[in-house]
Design a protein around this motif. Structure first.
Motif, short mmCIF file in Angstrom:
data_model
loop_
_atom_site.label_atom_id
_atom_site.label_comp_id
_atom_site.label_asym_id
_atom_site.label_seq_id
_atom_site.Cartn_x
_atom_site.Cartn_y
_atom_site.Cartn_z
N ALA A 81 0.85 -1.19 0.00
CA ALA A 81 0.00 0.00 0.00
C ALA A 81 0.89 1.24 0.00
N HIS A 82 1.55 1.47 -1.11
CA HIS A 82 2.41 2.65 -1.27
C HIS A 82 2.01 3.38 -2.55
N PRO A 83 0.95 4.18 -2.49
CA PRO A 83 0.45 4.82 -3.71
C PRO A 83 1.49 5.68 -4.42
N HIS A 84 2.38 6.34 -3.67
CA HIS A 84 3.37 7.18 -4.33
C HIS A 84 4.39 6.33 -5.09
N LEU A 85 4.75 5.15 -4.58
CA LEU A 85 5.65 4.26 -5.31
C LEU A 85 4.95 3.67 -6.53
N LYS A 95 7.27 6.24 -19.47
CA LYS A 95 8.47 6.87 -20.04
C LYS A 95 9.37 5.85 -20.73
N ALA A 96 9.59 4.71 -20.08
CA ALA A 96 10.50 3.69 -20.62
C ALA A 96 9.86 2.93 -21.77
N LEU A 97 8.55 2.73 -21.68
CA LEU A 97 7.84 1.95 -22.69
C LEU A 97 6.62 2.71 -23.16
N PRO A 98 6.78 3.70 -23.99
CA PRO A 98 5.62 4.46 -24.46
C PRO A 98 4.57 3.53 -25.06
N GLY A 99 3.33 3.75 -24.68
CA GLY A 99 2.24 2.92 -25.16
C GLY A 99 1.94 1.73 -24.26
N ALA A 100 2.80 1.49 -23.26
CA ALA A 100 2.57 0.36 -22.35
C ALA A 100 1.51 0.75 -21.33
N THR A 101 0.78 -0.22 -20.86
CA THR A 101 -0.21 0.02 -19.82
C THR A 101 0.32 -0.49 -18.51
N SER A 102 -0.09 0.10 -17.44
CA SER A 102 0.38 -0.28 -16.11
C SER A 102 -0.31 -1.55 -15.64
N PRO A 103 0.46 -2.54 -15.13
CA PRO A 103 -0.15 -3.75 -14.59
C PRO A 103 -0.65 -3.55 -13.18
N CYS A 104 -0.41 -2.39 -12.61
CA CYS A 104 -0.80 -2.13 -11.21
C CYS A 104 -2.26 -1.77 -11.12
#
Length: 104
Positions: A81-85, A95-104
């Motif tokens: 439970a670390h929303p800022h991380l 930034k590293a993978l433009p177009g990628a979606t977050s798995p979080c």
């Protein structure tokens, strides 16, 4: 006997090297910090180090290494439970993978 503090010290020294444009020196120190933090029960510090590694690898154009470091951080964040991380990891993923979606 202060392994956590030593790992944090090396991670912070790495940030100073990065700010001065010494990406190679920063990487050496972050890898040292990662090795020092690995045996500890310190998921927050380990995640920070992985996120800093992802930033540094991205700055160096090493996108596969950035993705690997980001994957380690994301795996640790799955049950945390670390929303800022989580937000930091998401920004790095975009930034590293433009177009990628977050798995979080």
């Amino acid at each position: 006997g202060n392994s956590r503090q030593i790992a944090n010290y090396h991670a912070n020294l790495s940030l100073a090297h990065r700010a001065q444009g010494d990406l190679d020196g920063a990487l050496v120190l972050l890898e040292q910090a990662q090795a020092e933090a690995a045996p500890l029960i310190a998921p927050y510090l380990q995640t920070q180090i992985d996120l800093w590694r992802a930033e540094l690898y991205t700055a160096r154009g090493e996108y596969a290494a950035a993705e690997a470091a980001l994957a380690q951080a994301t795996a640790r964040l799955a049950n945390a439970a670390h929303p800022h991380l989580l937000a930091w990891a998401d920004r790095l993923r975009r930034k590293a993978l433009p177009g990628a979606t977050s798995p979080c």
